[in-house]
Design an enzyme around this catalytic site. Structure first.
Site, mmCIF file in Angstrom:
data_model
loop_
_atom_site.group_PDB
_atom_site.id
_atom_site.type_symbol
_atom_site.label_atom_id
_atom_site.label_comp_id
_atom_site.label_asym_id
_atom_site.label_seq_id
_atom_site.Cartn_x
_atom_site.Cartn_y
_atom_site.Cartn_z
ATOM 1 N N GLU A 66 -15.664 -68.012 -118.002
ATOM 2 C CA GLU A 66 -16.106 -68.457 -116.682
ATOM 3 C C GLU A 66 -14.909 -68.621 -115.747
ATOM 4 O OE1 GLU A 66 -18.514 -71.954 -116.754
ATOM 5 O OE2 GLU A 66 -20.107 -71.014 -117.951
ATOM 6 N N ARG A 85 -21.688 -46.728 -103.965
ATOM 7 C CA ARG A 85 -22.347 -45.445 -104.238
ATOM 8 C C ARG A 85 -23.806 -45.620 -104.655
ATOM 9 N NH1 ARG A 85 -17.620 -42.914 -107.902
ATOM 10 N NH2 ARG A 85 -17.221 -45.132 -108.223
ATOM 11 N N HIS A 142 -18.406 -45.951 -98.601
ATOM 12 C CA HIS A 142 -18.906 -44.660 -99.081
ATOM 13 C C HIS A 142 -20.099 -44.198 -98.239
ATOM 14 C CE1 HIS A 142 -19.566 -41.388 -101.836
ATOM 15 N NE2 HIS A 142 -20.822 -41.763 -102.018
ATOM 16 N N LYS A 185 -21.512 -27.343 -102.646
ATOM 17 C CA LYS A 185 -21.583 -27.477 -104.098
ATOM 18 C C LYS A 185 -22.901 -28.092 -104.530
ATOM 19 C CE LYS A 185 -19.672 -32.075 -105.041
ATOM 20 N NZ LYS A 185 -19.990 -32.725 -103.811
ATOM 21 N N ARG A 199 -24.463 -30.554 -107.597
ATOM 22 C CA ARG A 199 -24.072 -31.476 -108.665
ATOM 23 C C ARG A 199 -25.237 -31.582 -109.659
ATOM 24 N NH1 ARG A 199 -20.266 -35.587 -108.788
ATOM 25 N NH2 ARG A 199 -20.002 -35.643 -106.515
ATOM 26 N N ASP A 230 -11.507 -36.946 -98.894
ATOM 27 C CA ASP A 230 -12.690 -37.637 -99.400
ATOM 28 C C ASP A 230 -12.462 -39.131 -99.236
ATOM 29 O OD1 ASP A 230 -15.215 -37.815 -100.471
ATOM 30 O OD2 ASP A 230 -14.769 -36.631 -102.255
ATOM 31 N N ALA A 234 -12.137 -37.318 -110.454
ATOM 32 C CA ALA A 234 -11.366 -36.189 -109.886
ATOM 33 C C ALA A 234 -11.947 -34.819 -110.234
ATOM 34 C CB ALA A 234 -9.895 -36.250 -110.296
ATOM 35 N N GLY A 235 -13.182 -34.789 -110.738
ATOM 36 C CA GLY A 235 -13.810 -33.507 -111.036
ATOM 37 C C GLY A 235 -14.074 -32.694 -109.776
ATOM 38 N N THR A 236 -14.651 -33.336 -108.768
ATOM 39 C CA THR A 236 -14.974 -32.650 -107.513
ATOM 40 C C THR A 236 -13.720 -32.113 -106.842
ATOM 41 O OG1 THR A 236 -16.954 -33.986 -107.139
ATOM 42 C CG2 THR A 236 -15.952 -32.969 -105.207
#
Length: 316
Positions: free
Chosen positions: A44, A101, A135, A197, A199, A223, A229-231
Site C-alpha cells: 500500500e 489507447r 493518443h 497499413k 493491423r 508518431d 516499435a513494430g509499426t
C-alpha cells in the site's frame, strides 16, 4: 537558476519521473516540494507532505508510465493528501497519460479505460490536468475540469530544423497520425506521405503501401507513442525499400516495451528522436536514440496557469 518568488506556487514530484520534475522546477526557478511516498509491507502507498500547502496552487508531476497501476494509484493518493491539506488548487501534470489507447469501444463489451482514469483523477480532487500529446485528443472531453494539452511537435520540429536536413518528407505511419505529421511538415516546410497499413491484431502491424513521393528523400516518421516499435520499424524498412535516401523517426512518448530496443537497433532508422515524458533506463539509451527535454514547455505552462495567462500562446 532564476528565483520564482511567489510562495503560493508549489511543485511536487511523484516517483515516476523525478529527474524531469527536477528539470521543470529548475526552469521555473524554485525548489521541489518536500514530500515522500512510502510503501507498507503489503504494498500500500502512503504520501507524506513535509510542508504546508494551505492556500497554495500546487502542481504534481507524474507520468502514468509503467508500472502504470502503481504510478496512477500513487498520483491519486497524492491528490487526496493535497485536498485534505487545504491546497487552493490541485493541478495534475501528466506528461504521459497511461491507458490513453483504450479510448473507445473497439469491440463489444470493451471498457473505455481512458474515461475511467479521468473519472478517478477528478474524484480524487484534481482541479486541472496538464498533459502532453494525448493518443486521442478527444480524451480532453472525458474530463469536466480544464485540460491543457501541450504539444511535442514544436520541440521535435526545432531539433530537425536545426539539423539542416535536405529534401525532407514527413511520414505518418498510419491515417490517424496525419494531423500530427502535417503540423511537423508545416514547421519544416516539407511535404507529407502516409503509410497505409492494416493491423491484423494488437501490436502487429502490416505495411500495405505508401501514399506520397518519398523516392530519394530524407523521411522523418512521426508518431505520438512508440511501444513495441513494430509499426515504426516496418515503416522505416518499407520507406527504404521504396527508395527513401535516409529515415529518421520521432515520437513524444518512448514507451519502448518488449522487443522495441532490439527492433530499433536492427532497423533502417538512422536516429530515433524522443522526449523525456517517460524516463528511459540506461539499458534502453542506445546510440540511435536522442532524448529531448520537455521541461521548458511544461515549466512555462505551469507558470502561465499559476499567473492566469494563456497557455495556447506557447504554440503560436
Amino acid at each position: 537558476m532564476a528565483n520564482y518568488r511567489d510562495p503560493k506556487l508549489k511543485v511536487f514530484t511523484c516517483s515516476a519521473n523525478p529527474q524531469l520534475s527536477q528539470e521543470i522546477a529548475e526552469h521555473i526557478g524554485l525548489q521541489l516540494g518536500d514530500s515522500e511516498a512510502v510503501r507498507f509491507s503489503d504494498g500500500e502507498c502512503q504520501i507524506k507532505l513535509n510542508e504546508s500547502v494551505r492556500g497554495c496552487d500546487v502542481f504534481i508531476i507524474q507520468p502514468t508510465s509503467a508500472p502504470v497501476n502503481e504510478h496512477l494509484m500513487e498520483l491519486l493518493v497524492f491528490v487526496d493528501a493535497l485536498k485534505r491539506a487545504s491546497a487552493k488548487s490541485i493541478n495534475v501534470v501528466i506528461p504521459y497519460y497511461g491507458y490513453a489507447r483504450q479510448d473507445r469501444k473497439a469491440r463489444a463489451r470493451d471498457p473505455i479505460t481512458a474515461k475511467l482514469v479521468a473519472n478517478l483523477i477528478e474524484t480524487a480532487g484534481a482541479h486541472r490536468v496538464i498533459t502532453m500529446d494525448l493518443h486521442a485528443t478527444q480524451i480532453q472531453g472525458f474530463f469536466d475540469i480544464p485540460v491543457d494539452h501541450l504539444l511535442g511537435v514544436p520541440i521535435l520540429g526545432k531539433y530537425f530544423a536545426d539539423k539542416g536536413l535536405d529534401d525532407i518528407v514527413v511520414v505518418s505511419p498510419d491515417h490517424g497520425g496525419v494531423t500530427r505529421a502535417r503540423k511537423l511538415a508545416e514547421r519544416l516546410e516539407a511535404p507529407i506521405a502516409i503509410i497505409d497499413k492494416r493491423r491484423p491484431e494488437p501490436n502487429v502491424a502490416e505495411v500495405m503501401n505508401i501514399v506520397g513521393n518519398i523516392e530519394g528523400k530524407t523521411a522523418i516518421i512521426i508518431d505520438d507513442i512508440i511501444d513495441t516499435a513494430g509499426t515504426i520499424t516496418l515503416a522505416a524498412n518499407a520507406l527504404v525499400e521504396a527508395g527513401a535516401r535516409d529515415v529518421y523517426a520521432c515520437c513524444t512518448h518512448p514507451v519502448l516495451s518488449g522487443p522495441a530496443i532490439e527492433r530499433i537497433a536492427n532497423s533502417k532508422i538512422r536516429e530515433l528522436v524522443v522526449t523525456n515524458t517517460i524516463p528511459l533506463p540506461s539499458d534502453k539509451c542506445i546510440d540511435k536514440i536522442k532524448i529531448l527535454s520537455v521541461a521548458p514547455i511544461i515549466g512555462e505552462a505551469i507558470i502561465r496557469v499559476h499567473e492566469e495567462l494563456s497557455v495556447s500562446k506557447l504554440f503560436d
